[in-house]
Design an enzyme around this catalytic site. Structure first.
Site, PDB file in Angstrom:
ATOM      1  N   GLY A  90       0.821  -1.195   0.000  1.00  0.00           N
ATOM      2  CA  GLY A  90       0.000   0.000   0.000  1.00  0.00           C
ATOM      3  C   GLY A  90       0.861   1.254   0.000  1.00  0.00           C
ATOM      4  O   GLY A  90       2.088   1.194  -0.137  1.00  0.00           O
ATOM      5  N   GLU A 111       9.671  -2.303   4.328  1.00  0.00           N
ATOM      6  CA  GLU A 111       8.909  -2.212   3.079  1.00  0.00           C
ATOM      7  C   GLU A 111       9.819  -1.854   1.905  1.00  0.00           C
ATOM      8  O   GLU A 111       9.695  -2.423   0.816  1.00  0.00           O
ATOM      9  CB  GLU A 111       7.801  -1.167   3.218  1.00  0.00           C
ATOM     10  CG  GLU A 111       6.667  -1.605   4.122  1.00  0.00           C
ATOM     11  CD  GLU A 111       5.690  -0.497   4.458  1.00  0.00           C
ATOM     12  OE1 GLU A 111       4.602  -0.806   4.959  1.00  0.00           O
ATOM     13  OE2 GLU A 111       6.020   0.686   4.234  1.00  0.00           O
TER      14      GLU A 111
END
Length: 237
Positions: A90, A111
């Protein structure tokens, strides 16, 4: 827009991204963090169980690791699997050039490592995260992970660079600062509209004490935005 409709928009984007970019030949899949990624994992769990049995899933946070394990999926890390076929994650905001702000959940270091290890990086989000320039929708600032002993020095440097409101992120349910999965602190540094995110990223990374910056520049190949009307808007470079 109601929270249920927003969740439906996230689900639409997540499901389409998984369907179009997670291939039967893939053996290592990076899985990001946050509310939209819950839908990514749900879609992965709906795949052929035999395919999932042959696949390793590399999570980017304690959150996504737990959801993957709860689903009975095999979990690994980039130390074991440095070559990732595709990573789906996301974002807090995405600009017209597919640059993104990430780190609202404090997991942007892991991430970014998993995104950079991937042959393809795919972003999924709802329509609220879609902007022309970074800083339009996400006004909380660029998330910056810092080593704890250096946070005041880094904050002062950020203020000197023009982020007058750069602040240490404080925990909500306990006294004291937020601590990342890596044992570091977070500073949120607003810079207004970010017209040159790649240059800002470079400047921030040069500050001693900064571990990682929540600017993801020139990384994503495609982004899926779930829209209010139930459609999915796709942006490519």
């Amino acid at each position: 827009m109601s929270s249920s409709l927003i969740e439906q928009a996230k689900q639409k984007a997540a499901y389409q991204a998984v369907d179009e970019h997670v291939l039967p030949s893939h053996r290592v899949i990076g899985v990001g963090s946050g509310s939209t990624v819950v839908h990514v994992i749900n879609r992965l769990l709906q795949r052929d169980p035999e395919l999932n049995a042959k696949t390793v899933f590399v999570p980017t946070s304690f959150q996504s690791r737990g959801i993957l394990l709860d689903g009975g999926l095999k979990v690994g890390d980039v130390e074991q699997y440095p070559n990732v076929d595709v990573t789906i994650d996301g974002a807090d905001e995405v600009d017209s050039q597919l640059n993104a702000i990430k780190g609202g959940g404090g997991a942007h270091l892991q991430e970014k490592v998993v995104a950079e290890a991937a042959n393809k990086f795919v972003i999924v989000a709802d329509y609220r995260k879609d902007s022309k320039l970074l800083g339009e929708q996400w006004t909380k600032g660029v998330p910056i992970e810092v080593v704890p002993f250096a946070w005041r020095a880094v904050q002062k440097k950020l203020q000197d660079m023009g982020s007058k409101d750069a602040e240490l992120r404080m925990a909500v349910a306990k006294a004291g600062p937020v601590v990342t999965d890596n044992g570091n602190f977070l500073i949120d540094a607003p810079f207004g509209l970010i017209r040159e995110p790649a240059q800002l990223l470079k400047d921030l990374k040069l500050i001693t004490g900064v571990v990682e910056v929540g600017l993801f520049c020139n990384m994503a190949e495609i982004a899926y935005f779930g829209c209010e009307d139930g459609s999915v808007r796709i942006r490519t470079k």
